[in-house]
Write an enzyme that holds these catalytic residues in place. Structure first.
Site, short mmCIF file in Angstrom:
data_model
loop_
_atom_site.label_atom_id
_atom_site.label_comp_id
_atom_site.label_asym_id
_atom_site.label_seq_id
_atom_site.Cartn_x
_atom_site.Cartn_y
_atom_site.Cartn_z
N SER A 90 0.10 11.71 2.98
CA SER A 90 0.41 12.87 3.82
C SER A 90 0.10 12.58 5.28
O SER A 90 -0.87 11.91 5.61
CB SER A 90 -0.39 14.09 3.35
OG SER A 90 -1.77 13.86 3.57
N HIS A 120 0.85 -1.21 0.00
CA HIS A 120 0.00 0.00 0.00
C HIS A 120 0.88 1.25 0.00
O HIS A 120 1.27 1.75 1.05
CB HIS A 120 -0.90 -0.04 1.25
CG HIS A 120 -1.97 1.01 1.28
ND1 HIS A 120 -3.31 0.70 1.12
CD2 HIS A 120 -1.91 2.34 1.47
CE1 HIS A 120 -4.02 1.82 1.22
NE2 HIS A 120 -3.19 2.82 1.43
N ARG A 123 -5.47 1.83 13.56
CA ARG A 123 -5.74 3.27 13.65
C ARG A 123 -6.08 3.73 15.07
O ARG A 123 -5.64 4.78 15.51
CB ARG A 123 -6.92 3.59 12.72
CG ARG A 123 -7.24 5.04 12.60
CD ARG A 123 -8.47 5.21 11.74
NE ARG A 123 -8.23 4.99 10.33
CZ ARG A 123 -7.64 5.86 9.51
NH1 ARG A 123 -7.19 6.99 10.00
NH2 ARG A 123 -7.48 5.60 8.24
N ASP A 125 1.77 2.69 3.75
CA ASP A 125 0.98 3.87 3.36
C ASP A 125 1.95 4.97 2.91
O ASP A 125 1.67 6.16 3.03
CB ASP A 125 0.10 4.35 4.52
CG ASP A 125 -1.12 5.15 4.05
OD1 ASP A 125 -1.36 5.20 2.83
OD2 ASP A 125 -1.80 5.72 4.92
N HIS A 153 -9.60 0.87 2.67
CA HIS A 153 -9.15 1.90 3.62
C HIS A 153 -10.23 2.02 4.69
O HIS A 153 -11.37 2.31 4.39
CB HIS A 153 -8.98 3.24 2.88
CG HIS A 153 -9.01 4.44 3.77
ND1 HIS A 153 -7.88 5.15 4.10
CD2 HIS A 153 -10.04 5.06 4.43
CE1 HIS A 153 -8.21 6.15 4.91
NE2 HIS A 153 -9.51 6.13 5.12
N GLY A 202 -2.48 12.53 -0.37
CA GLY A 202 -2.88 13.75 0.33
C GLY A 202 -3.77 14.63 -0.52
O GLY A 202 -4.60 14.14 -1.29
N GLY A 203 -3.60 15.93 -0.38
CA GLY A 203 -4.44 16.88 -1.09
C GLY A 203 -5.64 17.31 -0.26
O GLY A 203 -6.43 18.16 -0.69
ZN ZN Z 1 -5.81 4.85 3.30
#
Ligand code: ZN
Length: 390
Positions: free
Chosen positions: A289, A61, A227, A285, A195, A68-69
């Site tokens: 970002s 991944h 997470r 990942d 995700h 990002g963005g």
């Molecule tokens: Zn993700």
């Protein structure tokens, strides 16, 4: 091109003892106790005395084109460079888009994967971004899988997240079925990389699909499951029913303070809870970002997720969690290779690809990285740079 690696302690990732390894072209040609240096041949000999020789790492991944963005255009992260990958011991990457499947698309992602391959590593990608309907290259998930060699699955589809396109369970079921059939017809994994955000629904949609359809749990590779504690608990319950779990290694001190589980710790806890090692993978990942904060918790800018975090967590699992090296290595070698159906990857075996990493004996730091038979990093120095790296 012949390369002989002598006197290393080999973890394939299972422990194989002291072995010499002969690479011929891009492949592992021989693994024997003592391979004499042939005379009259152009051969590179690497002395691996005092080193551990392990398979090249697989990162399932990575935002190869950048990610990002979410903070506006200037927060789009830059494209990844070859040495960002090889310095982390990674010799195989799987690229994904992310929240932004609009200014970045599948054609560019496939081109980037091909570029990295020309530069010396192995690269694949998933079809799509966060969004449903899936933003494919050809217009169809099945055709992407069947016609485009680089595409091995679908993703990362966002669920339980405020940035998700909020697909219904039926929409997710349909696209997973398409990925499965496309995978079957092309001899690829056809996995759906999911995700997961921190929303309450967690893995609910995947559980519903697994319960009510014939689709097996291994069709989904859900990520970011470390997470927070709540999602980690849901992941354990999901894992006990046979689901796969992927933990994300790139993080910040702030994320960890706020409750993100460190991967090495999450791995150790999951195994203690009875989850099978084969069900667990790590991914970085990388190049996504990461918001950065100062010591007082004030936002000070953005960082870019590092691929080097992938192996760092495996090393921490050994040094801090006291795990065996072969166990910890499986989550970035053998396991992703099996789950992603990457033939000839993830293990040190005769006929497999010449992807190897040499580790320092006790510090376990990365010393040398070989991809497809070519030495990319030697004694921590990058030998092969990307086209635009100086
Ligand atoms: Zn993700």
């Amino acid at each position: 091109m012949l390369t002989l690696i002598k006197n290393g302690e080999v973890y394939g990732p299972d422990y194989l003892g002291k072995q010499d390894i002969l690479l011929a072209g891009t492949k592992i040609a021989m693994i024997e106790k003592n391979i004499p240096v042939p005379e009259g041949l152009d051969i590179t000999v690497i002395d691996a005395s005092g080193k551990k020789v392990v398979p090249g790492f697989i990162d399932s991944h990575v935002h190869l084109l950048g990610g990002g963005g979410e903070g506006g255009f200037k927060t789009r992260t830059p494209e990844i460079m070859l040495s960002d990958i090889t310095k982390g011991g990674v010799t195989t990457v799987v690229g994904c888009l992310g929240t932004d499947g609009f200014t970045r698309d599948m054609k560019s992602l496939v081109a980037k994967a091909r570029g990295l391959e020309e530069e010396g590593i192995s690269a694949y990608c998933y079809s799509g971004s966060y969004q449903v309907p899936v933003r494919t290259a050809t217009g169809s998930i099945q055709e992407d899988l069947i016609l485009i060699d680089k595409i091995i699955g679908v993703g990362e589809i966002a669920l339980s997240d405020h940035r998700s396109s909020q697909p219904t369970v039926e929409e997710l079921e349909r696209l997973t079925a398409e990925a499965r059939v496309g995978g079957i017809l092309s001899g690829k994994a056809g996995v759906v990389n999911i995700h997961l955000g921190s929303g309450e629904r967690g893995l609910q949609y995947l559980e519903e699909i697994i319960d009510k359809t014939e689709i097996p749990p291994t069709q989904f590779l859900p990520t970011h499951m470390n997470r927070d504690e709540s999602l980690f608990q849901k992941a354990l319950a999901y894992g006990k029913k046979g689901g796969l779990m992927d933990f994300t290694t790139s993080t910040t001190d702030k994320f960890l303070e706020d409750g993100e589980k460190k991967c090495s710790r999450a791995l150790s806890r999951a195994l203690k809870e009875g989850i099978k090692l084969e069900q667990i993978t790590f991914s970085s990942d990388g190049q996504g970002s990461l918001p950065d904060f100062d010591q007082q918790g004030n936002y000070i800018g953005l960082q870019v997720g590092k691929i080097t975090s992938l192996y760092q967590e495996v090393r921490d699992a050994v040094l801090n969690e006291k795990m065996d090296l072969n166990t910890a290595l499986a989550v970035i070698t053998k396991n992703p290779a099996k789950i992603l159906k990457l033939k000839h990857k993830g293990e040190i075996k005769k006929g497999y690809d010449g992807d190897l990493v040499l580790l320092e004996e006790s510090s376990l730091e990365i010393d040398t990285v070989i991809a497809m038979g070519q030495v990319m990093v030697k004694h921590k120095e990058v030998l092969v740079k990307g086209t635009f790296e100086n």
